[in-house]
Design an enzyme around this catalytic site. Sequence first.
Site, PDB file in Angstrom:
ATOM      1  N   THR A   1     -10.648  -7.346  -5.343  1.00  0.00           N
ATOM      2  CA  THR A   1     -11.952  -7.330  -6.030  1.00  0.00           C
ATOM      3  C   THR A   1     -12.612  -5.949  -5.884  1.00  0.00           C
ATOM      4  OG1 THR A   1     -12.804  -8.363  -4.001  1.00  0.00           O
ATOM      5  CG2 THR A   1     -12.493  -9.803  -5.874  1.00  0.00           C
TER       6      THR A   1
ATOM      7  N   ASN B   1     -10.849  -3.083  -6.043  1.00  0.00           N
ATOM      8  CA  ASN B   1     -10.059  -2.065  -6.761  1.00  0.00           C
ATOM      9  C   ASN B   1     -10.647  -1.668  -8.125  1.00  0.00           C
ATOM     10  OD1 ASN B   1      -6.785  -3.157  -5.548  1.00  0.00           O
ATOM     11  ND2 ASN B   1      -8.126  -1.530  -4.800  1.00  0.00           N
TER      12      ASN B   1
ATOM     13  N   ASP C   1       0.839  -1.209   0.000  1.00  0.00           N
ATOM     14  CA  ASP C   1       0.000   0.000   0.000  1.00  0.00           C
ATOM     15  C   ASP C   1       0.873   1.258   0.000  1.00  0.00           C
ATOM     16  OD1 ASP C   1      -2.331   1.417   0.001  1.00  0.00           O
ATOM     17  OD2 ASP C   1      -2.831   1.049   2.099  1.00  0.00           O
ATOM     18  N   GLY C   2       0.290   2.339  -0.504  1.00  0.00           N
ATOM     19  CA  GLY C   2       0.972   3.635  -0.439  1.00  0.00           C
ATOM     20  C   GLY C   2       1.598   4.100  -1.741  1.00  0.00           C
TER      21      GLY C   2
ATOM     22  N   ARG D   1      -5.166  -2.704   8.841  1.00  0.00           N
ATOM     23  CA  ARG D   1      -6.250  -3.573   8.381  1.00  0.00           C
ATOM     24  C   ARG D   1      -5.667  -4.697   7.536  1.00  0.00           C
ATOM     25  NH1 ARG D   1      -8.574   1.497   7.089  1.00  0.00           N
ATOM     26  NH2 ARG D   1      -7.700   1.608   5.005  1.00  0.00           N
TER      27      ARG D   1
ATOM     28  N   SER E   1      -7.782  -6.005   5.058  1.00  0.00           N
ATOM     29  CA  SER E   1      -8.426  -5.715   3.767  1.00  0.00           C
ATOM     30  C   SER E   1      -8.746  -6.944   2.913  1.00  0.00           C
ATOM     31  CB  SER E   1      -7.553  -4.740   2.966  1.00  0.00           C
ATOM     32  OG  SER E   1      -7.388  -3.540   3.672  1.00  0.00           O
TER      33      SER E   1
ATOM     34  N   ARG F   1       0.165   7.621  -2.482  1.00  0.00           N
ATOM     35  CA  ARG F   1       0.694   8.677  -1.589  1.00  0.00           C
ATOM     36  C   ARG F   1       2.154   8.967  -1.891  1.00  0.00           C
ATOM     37  NH1 ARG F   1      -1.640   5.860   3.654  1.00  0.00           N
ATOM     38  NH2 ARG F   1      -2.138   4.284   2.083  1.00  0.00           N
ATOM     39  N   TRP F   2       2.893   7.922  -2.217  1.00  0.00           N
ATOM     40  CA  TRP F   2       4.309   8.092  -2.593  1.00  0.00           C
ATOM     41  C   TRP F   2       4.398   9.036  -3.793  1.00  0.00           C
ATOM     42  CZ3 TRP F   2       7.119   7.228  -7.013  1.00  0.00           C
ATOM     43  CH2 TRP F   2       8.508   7.118  -6.882  1.00  0.00           C
TER      44      TRP F   2
HETATM   45  C1  FPP Z   1      -1.688   0.217  -3.338  1.00  0.00           C
HETATM   46  O1  FPP Z   1      -1.343   1.570  -3.389  1.00  0.00           O
HETATM   47  C2  FPP Z   1      -1.212  -0.495  -4.503  1.00  0.00           C
HETATM   48  C3  FPP Z   1      -1.988  -1.107  -5.441  1.00  0.00           C
HETATM   49  C4  FPP Z   1      -3.460  -1.117  -5.406  1.00  0.00           C
HETATM   50  C5  FPP Z   1      -1.407  -1.755  -6.600  1.00  0.00           C
HETATM   51  C6  FPP Z   1      -0.179  -2.586  -6.365  1.00  0.00           C
HETATM   52  C7  FPP Z   1       0.500  -2.759  -7.646  1.00  0.00           C
HETATM   53  C8  FPP Z   1       1.840  -2.713  -7.846  1.00  0.00           C
HETATM   54  C9  FPP Z   1       2.819  -2.573  -6.764  1.00  0.00           C
HETATM   55  C10 FPP Z   1       2.389  -2.775  -9.217  1.00  0.00           C
HETATM   56  C11 FPP Z   1       2.191  -4.001 -10.017  1.00  0.00           C
HETATM   57  C12 FPP Z   1       2.355  -5.291  -9.360  1.00  0.00           C
HETATM   58  C13 FPP Z   1       2.651  -6.479  -9.985  1.00  0.00           C
HETATM   59  C14 FPP Z   1       2.616  -7.707  -9.194  1.00  0.00           C
HETATM   60  C15 FPP Z   1       3.025  -6.581 -11.412  1.00  0.00           C
HETATM   61  P1  FPP Z   1      -2.475   2.680  -3.466  1.00  0.00           P
HETATM   62  O2  FPP Z   1      -2.643   3.045  -4.897  1.00  0.00           O
HETATM   63  O3  FPP Z   1      -3.699   2.182  -2.790  1.00  0.00           O
HETATM   64  O4  FPP Z   1      -1.803   3.822  -2.674  1.00  0.00           O
HETATM   65  P2  FPP Z   1      -2.527   4.956  -1.764  1.00  0.00           P
HETATM   66  O5  FPP Z   1      -3.278   4.217  -0.690  1.00  0.00           O
HETATM   67  O6  FPP Z   1      -1.380   5.739  -1.236  1.00  0.00           O
HETATM   68  O7  FPP Z   1      -3.408   5.737  -2.680  1.00  0.00           O
END
Ligand code: FPP
Length: 237
Positions: A63, A65, A17-18, A187, A189, A21-22
Amino acid sequence: MAKPGPALPRHIGIIMDGNGRWARRRGLRRSAGHKAGIQAIRRVMDAADKAGVHCLTLYAFSTENWSRPRQEVATLMRLFEQTLQAEVDELHRNGVRIKVIGRREQLSTRLQRLVEDAEQRTADNSVGMLNVAINYGGRAEIVDGVRQLASAGADLSQLEEDQLAGALYTAGLPDPDLIIRTAGEMRTSNFLIWQAAYAELYVTETYWPDFGADDLRAALADYAGRDRRFGGVLEPR
Ligand code: FPP
C-alpha cells in the site's frame, strides 16, 4: 511443551526486495530489475514445488508503493497485467490456485478483471496455492477484516482470534512458517503481520532477481535447523 515445527514449511511468504539495486548495479533501468524479478518468481515456484512446498505468498506491491515515481508504478502495474495473462494457463495446468490479496478496488479495472478471471479459472485447483500481494498492507488487511465482521453483524466486543483470522485475505490457509526477505533489510514491512506472528525469518543479501533454486534450498535448510517454540520452552531434539 515444545512444539517443533515440521522440517518443511507448509507456507512461505517472500518479500522480493532488491530489484532496483540489481538493475542499478548493471547500469539498467529499475524496470529491468522488475522484469528480471519475474524470472526469479518462475525459478522459485518451480524449486518450491520440487521441494514439496505448495503454498507461496509473494509481496509484489505494498500500500506504500504508490509513492514511487509514477512511471515505475505504471511499469509494475503493466507487468502484473502481462504476467497474469501470460502465466495463468500454465499455472492452471499445473493445478495451482491463484489469489490476489490486498485492496484490489484501487487497482485499474483492467487489472481487477484479469485478477478475477485468474481466480475464477483456478478456484478449484488444489495442487498448489499462489497468493500475490498487490496493494497489500498487513494493517489494512486487519482493518478490512474487522470491518467485514462488523458489517456482517458480529459482536466485536466478543471477537476471538480465530474469527478475525477467518476474515483475513488468507482465510483457510496455513499461517506462513517461513518468511524470506531478499536484499538484506531486517524488516517485515507490514507483510502478513498477523499470520507471520510465529514465522521464522530468513534474510539474505541476495537481490531478488538473483534468487534461485539454490537460494531457496539454502533457506529451507536453514529453516529445518530452527527450533520452533511458539512461545514454549526448548526441549532437546
Ligand atoms: C522490490 O524491489 C520489488 C518490488 C517492489 C516489486 C516486486 C515485483 C516483481 C518481482 C515483479 C512482478 C511480480 C509479479 C507477481 C507479477 P525494489 O524496487 O524495492 O528494489 P530496491 O530496494 O533495490 O530499490
